[in-house]
Design an enzyme around this catalytic site. Structure first.
Site: not given
Length: 363
Positions: A150, A234, A287, A290, A306, A309, A316
């Site tokens: 990232d 990205e 996440c 999960c 999260c 979970c 990052d």
């Protein structure tokens, strides 16, 4: 004036100025005694300048650039030689100029296609030699060794392999010196030798910053493609992000667009598959444990838990893991990535994660 001349020609001839129109004018100008100085240089150099002008017109009408304007005397200058250039061990032989001493970066073992000579604003000369080579097709056979990363402003790169590369911020570190040099330039009288010296000092400082940024980007991209066979990153909308005036300077200083370009062509060289993920992929909001997706996550939130979970995430690092998982799934080497604060060690700095020999090669 240039725009008026172009409009006048278009109204009279009912068409725009093309390369062939300009070449005819150039031929007539070389016959005029007052333009004898055009015969000093090689004819193909002038023709290449007209081709560059024609490309500038096309860029303007396709809305890729502004209308072309005359180069300033002290701005960046360049000429291109298409034939009859010979590159030796420590010199380059140009037509109508002769042999010029040069520091050759690497020997030219194959046929030289063209040579572009560039003069920077600081008065330094560079020759870019284009050579025709037969490059074998890359073999992307290292896809099991994958990483996602990232990009950021505080930390330039945070990888899924627990590596954090801090952003060097070369422009920010040199802003005080640049401001002092700019003040000295503004006090000088226009046309004086003192103003030229001050202008050169400003140009050299800007060139130093650009060289520092380029050196950092090359070393970082080289390290990634040499150590990993599959990279997930990205596709950031840099052009749209610089419209934010609060972050425009920092984003431009980071050089994300150039970093992406270097990764793509170096990946072809070293057989590394670079998977550029769509910018709308929710890498930060998903996440990695999960796959629960948050409806919203503000940029100021650097860590979050999260709700599905309960796993604690570094923003990052979590995005880097998601980018790696997506790249693996596309390459057919998907694997389960264990999430959770209890099984994930702390982020390491770039230098501490390198092997001794790798750290020495990047120094």
């Amino acid at each position: 004036e240039c725009m008026d001349f172009y409009k006048k020609h278009k109204d009279e001839k009912k068409k725009g100025l093309s390369y062939y129109d300009n070449a005819k004018v150039l031929k007539e100008m070389k016959r005029d005694p007052q333009y004898d100085w055009l015969k000093i240089t090689h004819s193909q150099v002038l023709q290449q300048s007209l081709k560059d002008l024609d490309q500038a017109y096309q860029n303007f009408f396709t809305k890729r650039a502004k209308f072309p304007k005359f180069h300033k005397k002290n701005s960046k200058q360049s000429v291109r030689y298409m034939q009859y250039v010979f590159v030796g061990e420590n010199e380059i032989d140009f037509p109508k100029i002769g042999k010029v001493k040069a520091v050759i970066h690497r020997p030219c073992e194959d046929k030289v296609k063209n040579v572009t000579v560039t003069k920077t604003k600081s008065g330094r000369y560079f020759a870019s030699v284009q050579v025709e080579l037969e490059i074998p097709e890359p073999k992307f056979d290292r896809t099991d060794d994958a990483v996602g990363f990232d990009l950021g402003l505080k930390d330039f790169v945070v990888t899924s392999g627990l590596v954090k590369i801090p952003a060097p911020k070369h422009l920010q570190e040199s802003e005080k010196k640049l401001a002092r040099l700019q003040r000295q330039l503004s006090r000088r009288i226009k046309g004086s030798s003192g103003r030229e010296k001050a202008r050169m000092a400003v140009a050299r400082q800007h060139e130093k910053i650009a060289n520092q940024r380029s050196d950092f980007l090359h070393k970082t991209s080289h390290w990634l493609v040499k150590n990993y066979g599959l990279i997930g990153m990205e596709n950031l909308n840099v052009q749209g992000m610089v419209k934010n005036h609060k972050l425009a300077k920092a984003i431009s200083d980071a050089g994300w667009g150039e970093f992406k370009r270097q990764l793509l062509y170096k990946g072809q060289w070293y057989g590394t598959m670079v998977d550029v993920v769509d910018r709308f992929f929710p890498s930060s909001r998903t996440c990695s444990h999960c796959n629960h997706v948050l409806p919203e996550l503000k940029l100021s939130v650097r860590e979050w838990n999260c709700p599905a979970c309960g796993v604690h995430h570094d923003r990052d690092f979590n995005a880097a893991i998601n980018l790696e998982n997506l790249a693996r799934s596309r390459a057919g080497t998907a694997q389960t990535y264990a999430g959770g604060e209890d099984v994930r060690p702390a982020l390491k700095s770039w230098q501490s994660s390198l092997k001794p020999e790798a750290a020495m090669s990047l120094a």
